[in-house]
Scaffold this motif. Structure first.
Motif, PDB file in Angstrom:
ATOM      1  N   ASN A   3       0.807  -1.288   0.100  1.00 24.02           N
ATOM      2  CA  ASN A   3       0.037  -0.017   0.010  1.00 24.02           C
ATOM      3  C   ASN A   3       0.845   1.263  -0.017  1.00 24.02           C
ATOM      4  N   TYR A   9     -12.957  -2.010   9.780  1.00 18.85           N
ATOM      5  CA  TYR A   9     -11.472  -2.027   9.375  1.00 18.85           C
ATOM      6  C   TYR A   9     -10.690  -2.662  10.576  1.00 18.85           C
ATOM      7  N   ALA A  20      -9.336  -4.163   0.579  1.00 21.99           N
ATOM      8  CA  ALA A  20      -8.838  -2.706   0.594  1.00 21.99           C
ATOM      9  C   ALA A  20      -7.971  -2.475   1.664  1.00 21.99           C
ATOM     10  N   VAL A  65      -5.790   0.543   3.492  1.00 26.35           N
ATOM     11  CA  VAL A  65      -5.920   2.009   3.690  1.00 26.35           C
ATOM     12  C   VAL A  65      -4.749   2.308   4.594  1.00 26.35           C
ATOM     13  N   GLU A 111      -1.244   4.869  -0.038  1.00 28.77           N
ATOM     14  CA  GLU A 111      -2.130   5.110   1.220  1.00 28.77           C
ATOM     15  C   GLU A 111      -3.402   4.487   0.903  1.00 28.77           C
ATOM     16  N   LYS A 112      -3.788   3.889  -0.294  1.00 23.67           N
ATOM     17  CA  LYS A 112      -5.105   3.339  -0.693  1.00 23.67           C
ATOM     18  C   LYS A 112      -5.091   2.496  -1.845  1.00 23.67           C
ATOM     19  N   THR A 113      -5.340   1.133  -1.705  1.00 21.31           N
ATOM     20  CA  THR A 113      -5.225   0.426  -2.865  1.00 21.31           C
ATOM     21  C   THR A 113      -6.096  -1.191  -2.493  1.00 21.31           C
ATOM     22  N   LYS A 114      -5.905  -1.822  -3.485  1.00 17.36           N
ATOM     23  CA  LYS A 114      -6.707  -3.097  -3.225  1.00 17.36           C
ATOM     24  C   LYS A 114      -5.838  -4.220  -3.736  1.00 17.36           C
TER      25      LYS A 114
END
Length: 116
Positions: free
Chosen positions: A59, A93, A110, A112, A62-65
């Motif tokens: 990541n 989360y 996800a 984060v 800072e935000k991915t899958k």
């Protein structure tokens, strides 16, 4: 009044508030004091560090899958996390410090990063 070093027992020479005879003794004393006394604590901290490094690596923005299989292939252990955050709508989360993941459908996650 003469004091003895709590680490080695030698007489302390110097300032009145000096507690150890040398930097070596001070460091040795504090290392013993702060050492994880049980393997359980050390092993859990190692798992948390490994999980954190994996999330950080996967990541970078800072935000991915990602997929569950990718996480497992890198050695991620889903049993170890530091906190849970539940949103107002009930989304859960899981966080390892500031790196978190959210289980999605079809074995996707996800990833984060929480801003402090």
């Amino acid at each position: 009044m003469q004091k003895d070093c709590p680490e080695c027992g030698e007489k302390i020479i110097g300032r009145a508030d000096k507690k150890f005879c040398s930097d070596y003794c001070r460091n040795a004393f504090n290392n013993k004091l702060n050492k994880d006394s049980k393997n359980l604590v050390r092993n859990i901290n190692n798992r948390l560090r490994k999980n954190y490094r994996i999330l950080e690596e996967l990541n970078p923005n800072e935000k991915t899958k990602t997929t569950k299989s990718k996480l497992i292939a890198k050695g991620f252990d889903f049993q170890f996390f530091t906190s849970i955050y539940t949103t107002k709508v009930g989304t859960v989360y899981y966080f390892i410090y500031d790196q978190g993941y959210l289980p999605l459908e079809n074995e996707y996650y996800a990833l984060v990063k929480r801003n402090s």
